[in-house]
Design an enzyme around this catalytic site. Sequence first.
Site: not given
Length: 645
Positions: A62, A100, A103, A123
Amino acid sequence: MQTVTLTVHGSIAHIVIGNPPVNALNQAVRQGLAAAAEQVERDAVITGVVLSCAGRTFVSGADINELGNPLEPFLPEVLRAIATSRVPWIAALKGTVLGGGLELAMACHGRIAQPQTRLGLPEVNLGILPGSGGTVCLPRLVPMDLAIRMITGGKPVDVAEALQAGLVDQLAEGDLIEAAEAMARTFVPGLPLLERLVRGAEAIDWDAEERALARKSRGAEAPLEALAALRAAAQLPAAEALAAERERFLRLSLSDQSRALRHVFFAERNAGRSLRDTEATPVSLDQAGVIGGGTMGAGIATALLLAGSSVRLIERDAEAAEKARERIASTLAASAARGAIPAGEQTAALARLATASDYAVLADCPLVIEAVFEDMAVKREVFAELDRVMPAGAVLATNTSYLDVNVLADATAHPARVLGLHFFSPAHVMKLLEVVRGRNTGSTALATAGALARHLKKIAVVSGVCDGFIGNRIMSAYRRDCEFMLEEGALPHQIDAAMEAFGFAMGLYKVQDMSGLDIAWAQRKARAGHRPAGERYSRIADRLCEAGRLGRKTGKGWYDYTGDTPQTDAEVAKIIEEESARAGFERRTFGEAEIMGRILRVMQAEGQAILNEGIAESEADIDVVMTAGYGFPGHKGGPMFLARA
Ligand code: NAI
C-alpha cells in the site's frame, strides 16, 4: 497516463496497474481498480480477467503515506468487488508481491507467477497487520503454521514455497501474460475463498505460539495482534474475522509504535542519499581486496562473496591466510545450514576467494577494505603499503572503529581515495554500514561506498570523522554513564534487564561480553593522556580487563560463562563495590525506569552534539544507526525520534 487500464482481447479483459516504481496501491489505483471491476460486471462479452502490473513488479504494498489517513475507496471494498465478480480474475505475479499487493492477489480467483517472484505480508515491520483480509485469506490458502510464520514474522517466501503451499496455483515459465490469459480461459472456479475452511488450525497450540512470540517480539505489539487476528480467523466466521482484522488494523495504524516504525522505514530509505547524489562513477565491485581476515575481515569478505564479488584477502603470513579461509568457509557453511543461502552458492562463493600474504595479488582490485588490528601504527603501515602497490584510481577503505580516518589518509599520497567503511559484526548479516567521510575524501570514493552498500544490500549512513563516528561515539557515551550508574549503586544485570525490558535484544553488558572488552579498553588507554583533568572516570571496566575478564572469549567478563548459562559473578560485584567506595558513593537502588531514562538522555545529548558538530547529516540518520546497528528497538523509533515524541 491512467494508473489502471482495461482492454479486452476477445473475451478476456486485461487490467493493468501502472503506478511506478513499485505499483503501490494508493487511492488512484484503488479508484481505477473499482472502476475496472464495475466495467467487467457490466460487459457481458468478458468471461475472464487477467490482472497484471506494468514495470518490474506486481503491487509491492500500500502507499505508506496514506497509513493512518485512509482515503476512499477503501481496499477491502475493492477486493470484495473482485472476489465476488461473476467471472474469474487471474493475478499475474512477478517481482515482490507484498502487503496490499498480496491481499489483492488473494482476492483474485487464480494466481500465476514468474519464477523469481517473492510473496509476503510484511505489515508487522511497520507496526500494523494486513488490514484487507490478509489474515483471513492466507490461512485458507496455505496451512496455518505457514500463515503464522509469514504474517507475524513479516518475511516473504519464494515462489517455490508459495507454489507448494497453495498460495500460487501455477508457475509461468514463458510469457507471463500469455500464460495468465490461457489460465483465465480455462479456469474452473472452486468454492469462494472465504467459504473455505482454514487449513491446519487444529495443529496449532495458540497459547504456546503467543508465549514464544511475546518473547521474540520484545514489546512490539503488531506481531501479537497479528497472531490474535489469525486466531480469530481460525475460530470465527469469515465475515466476523474480517471485521475484527480491520478494527485491529485501523487501531494499530494510529499507534505510537507504528509511527515509530514508519519513521525508521523512511529514515532508512533516505539514509546515505548524499552518496547517491554525486555525479562520480563508482569503481567496479566485481573484485575487491580485504586486508586482515579476523572477525571483521572474514565477515566483510563473506558479505562480498555472497553478493557475487571475487575477493583477494591478505593476511600476515600463509598460516594466518589459511585460517582466514577456514573462517570464511565455516561462516558460509553455517549460512547454508541455516538455509540463508542455497548449498550451491556456498561452493561458488568460496571459489571466488583467494587468500595470500603478498599485496601483489591486490593489483587489480579497484576497492580494498582494511580490517587489521585497531592500532594506528599497524594501520598506517598497511595504508603506506597499499598506496605503493595500488593503482591511483583504487579506493582504499578502513573498517576502523574509532581511529582518525584523516590521519590514515594522510599516510597516503592520494588522500581523496581514502574513507572509512565501518561494518558491524557479523558483517555478512548486519545491515548497517557507516561511511566515514574524511576531510579529503573524494566523490569517487563516496560514490563507491554508496554502490557498495547497494551491492551488499546494506543501509549506508554517512558520518564525519570523530572518535567512534556516530554509533560508537554514542555507545561510548552511554556506556560511560552506565558505569557511573554501577558506581552509584546499579549492577550490570540490572542495567541489562532495564534495556531488554525497553526492547533491546541484549543489554549493554551482554553485548560487551559478546564482542570483547579489549577494543574499548585499548581506546581508553590511547586517550588516557588526553582526558581533561578532573573529568569523571570509572575504572570498573579497566579493572575487569586487568583481571583478564575480556568477555566470552576468556570465559569471563561482566558475567561468568564457565557454566552452562551466563551467571552474575561475585568478583564483578566486589570490583564494583570497591570502585563505588573509592569514588565516595553510598550505593543506592536503581529502578528500571531511572536506568533507561538516563541511558536515553545520554544518547540524545550525544546525538545532539554529533548533529551540532556536523558529524551526522540528520537526526533520522542517528536513529538509523542506533536501530540498525546497536539493537535499539525499531518500534521505539530511535533516541532522536523519542526526544521529539
Ligand atoms: P581481529 O583481531 O579479529 O582481526 C584482525 C586480523 O588482522 C587478524 O587476523 C590479524 O592477523 C590481521 N592482521 C593484523 N595485522 C595485519 C597486517 N599488517 N596485514 C594483514 N593482516 C593483518 O580484529 P577484528 O575484530 O576483526 O577487528 C579488525 C578491525 O575492525 C579493527 O580496526 C576493529 O576496530 C574493527 N571493527 C571491529 C568490530 C568488531 O565487532 N570486532 C566492529 C567494527 C569494526
